[in-house]
Design a protein around this motif. Structure first.
Motif, PDB file in Angstrom:
ATOM      1  N   HIS A   1      -8.617  -8.175   2.140  1.00 15.50           N
ATOM      2  CA  HIS A   1      -8.086  -6.825   1.898  1.00 15.50           C
ATOM      3  C   HIS A   1      -7.059  -6.462   2.965  1.00 15.50           C
TER       4      HIS A   1
ATOM      5  N   SER B   1      -3.680  -8.129   2.277  1.00 15.39           N
ATOM      6  CA  SER B   1      -2.970  -7.537   1.144  1.00 15.39           C
ATOM      7  C   SER B   1      -2.419  -6.166   1.501  1.00 15.39           C
TER       8      SER B   1
ATOM      9  N   PRO C   1       0.757  -3.851  -2.537  1.00 13.07           N
ATOM     10  CA  PRO C   1      -0.278  -3.401  -3.470  1.00 13.07           C
ATOM     11  C   PRO C   1       0.137  -2.142  -4.242  1.00 13.07           C
TER      12      PRO C   1
ATOM     13  N   GLU D   1      -4.662  -0.257  -5.919  1.00 10.86           N
ATOM     14  CA  GLU D   1      -5.091  -1.341  -5.011  1.00 10.86           C
ATOM     15  C   GLU D   1      -5.114  -0.846  -3.557  1.00 10.86           C
ATOM     16  N   GLN D   2      -4.135  -0.025  -3.202  1.00 13.13           N
ATOM     17  CA  GLN D   2      -4.095   0.509  -1.827  1.00 13.13           C
ATOM     18  C   GLN D   2      -5.386   1.255  -1.497  1.00 13.13           C
TER      19      GLN D   2
ATOM     20  N   HIS E   1      -8.296   0.950  -2.913  1.00 13.71           N
ATOM     21  CA  HIS E   1      -9.400  -0.021  -2.851  1.00 13.71           C
ATOM     22  C   HIS E   1      -9.387  -0.776  -1.512  1.00 13.71           C
ATOM     23  N   HIS E   2      -8.192  -1.235  -1.111  1.00 13.55           N
ATOM     24  CA  HIS E   2      -8.087  -1.949   0.177  1.00 13.55           C
ATOM     25  C   HIS E   2      -8.471  -1.011   1.325  1.00 13.55           C
TER      26      HIS E   2
END
Ligand code: HEM
Length: 417
Positions: A180, A183, A189, A193-194, A196-197
């Motif tokens: 993570h 990424s 991302p 996704e951002q 989530h990371h």
């Protein structure tokens, strides 16, 4: 690829280090660039790309002009929700020593260097050998196997997490958090996704804080305990929060960098089987092969800086606040330093000059460890599989980020005699 002149600085609108073509073969992109533009602006990443060895070395050695603050900033502007999650989770924009300038950098680097001694690295050698043997014992030599999942991925994780003192039950989780991290900071991302990371980063930081608190009451012979002993001498000089930050550095830096170094090294040796056979016949070539891999195909191909003041670099006027994309992989192909740079040569006399570990005050603390792991892995592989070959028809793929590069899988097979 066309480069047009704008405000005295060449601009390359087509340069995108996250494009599929670049990820597949950055060296083909490098070869297509005009040599007369060693510094150019790339709108895709809002950064100035620096390709020449001398310019990158100048930047590394001048921390008064070139700040490290950019090193781990997300390449893309984060959506507010992701930024908020990170801050609430105690993850600052300059989250660890590699992004800090003096004096904040010195405060973290000095105790790390004290606890991460050459003696401790040397003591790891038997453990590295035993881990390599254990991992390779599990390989069935008569069938093709993926060297990444068999060896290059688990080896450095096992070594660095064990060295730090992290319980084995948490290693898989830590590996996932490192993914993570790569990424978020070095990829591109999407908004979802951002978030989530960012949630994972907050958990990663929270874990390390709790780990330091627990370790403080249950010391062992490991790196975290060595840092806690330094804290005991003067608690204000190194706080628990700072120890957690140092562990955040090492748990990541000691892992994918080395996985990819070994993967790139094996790939480049096997690309021309005569290279592999030569190293198998003469293991004395192995240290040179590791250095040559770092020059020819480094596992950290790009690092970043930002200018603190206006400065002229490579004939280009840069404003204060200019983001710099230091293309370390390009510096290794600079013919003014490395004659015939496109030739992979384990006997190259000056491969040790590579900038793959940086230079100056941030010079990689794990350089000796990373090289040792790669050398031991190559020794074991060439001894066990003197006629190892790449398996045909297995195209390589690479994680979509700018700074950590190596094959995600590397299918090999021990050729019959
Ligand atoms: C084997 C391949 C490796 C490569 C190619 C690599 C490369 C680098 C690079 C390019 C930097 C930044 C230098 C700068 O900003 O001037 C760095 C810093 C660092 N590396 Fe490595 N590294 C590797 C392995 C390791 C390992 C195994 C560890 C830990 C055990 C490690 C720990 C660190 C740390 C802590 C820093 C930050 C130093 C500072 O800011 O003062 N690295 N590394």
């Amino acid at each position: 690829m066309t480069i047009r002149d704008q405000s005295a600085c060449p601009v390359d609108a087509g340069f995108d280090p996250l494009s599929p073509a670049f990820l597949a073969d950055p060296f083909a992109v490098l070869a297509s660039l005009p040599r007369e533009a060693p510094v150019f602006y790339a709108p895709s990443i809002d950064s100035y790309v620096v390709t020449r060895y001398a310019d990158i070395e100048t930047i590394f050695l001048d921390h008064e002009t070139y700040s490290a603050a950019q090193a781990q900033l997300p390449l893309v502007q984060l959506v507010p929700e992701a930024a908020q999650i990170l801050l609430a989770g105690g993850h600052q924009p300059q989250p660890s020593m590699v992004s800090l300038d003096p004096p904040a950098h010195t405060r973290l680097r000095s105790p790390t260097a004290r606890a991460f001694t050459p003696r401790r690295v040397a003591q790891m050698e038997p453990r590295i050998r035993a881990t390599v043997d254990q991992l390779l014992d599990a390989v069935i030599p008569s069938a093709p196997f993926d060297l990444v999942s068999a060896l290059t991925f688990p080896l450095p994780a096992t070594i660095i997490f064990g060295f730090v003192g992290i319980p084995e039950r948490d290693w898989a989780q830590l590996k996932a958090w490192c993914g993570h991290r790569a990424s978020l900071a070095w990829g591109r991302p999407s908004a979802g996704e951002q978030v989530h990371h960012a949630q994972n980063m907050a958990s990663y930081r929270g874990y390390l804080r709790a780990f330091v608190a627990t370790k403080a009451t249950a010391r062992e012979d490991d790196f975290a305990s060595a840092l806690l002993a330094i804290h005991d001498e003067d608690p204000d000089a190194l706080t628990h929060e700072e120890i957690a930050s140092i562990l955040f550095s090492l748990s990541f830096a000691g892992h994918e960098t080395t996985n990819y170094l070994i993967g790139n090294g094996v790939r480049r040796l096997l690309e021309d089987p005569a290279r592999w056979d030569a190293v198998a016949a003469d293991p004395g070539l192995i240290p040179g092969a590791v250095h040559e891999t770092l020059r020819y195909d480094p596992s950290v191909p790009v690092w970043r800086r930002v200018t603190k003041r206006p400065v002229t670099l490579g004939g280009v006027d840069l404003p204060a606040g200019a983001k710099l994309f230091l293309w370390l992989a390009a510096s290794g192909r600079d013919a003014s330093v490395f004659p015939e740079p496109e030739t992979f040569d384990p006997r190259r006399a000056n491969a040790t000059k590579t900038l793959a570990f940086g230079r100056g005050i941030h010079y990689c603390l794990g350089a000796a460890l990373g090289r040792l792991e790669a050398e031991i892995a190559l020794e074991a592989l060439t001894r066990r599989f003197p006629r190892l070959r790449l398996v045909d028809g297995r195209p390589l793929s690479f994680h979509p980020n700018i700074s950590f590069r190596g094959p995600q899988a590397l299918w090999v097979q021990a050729a019959p005699d």
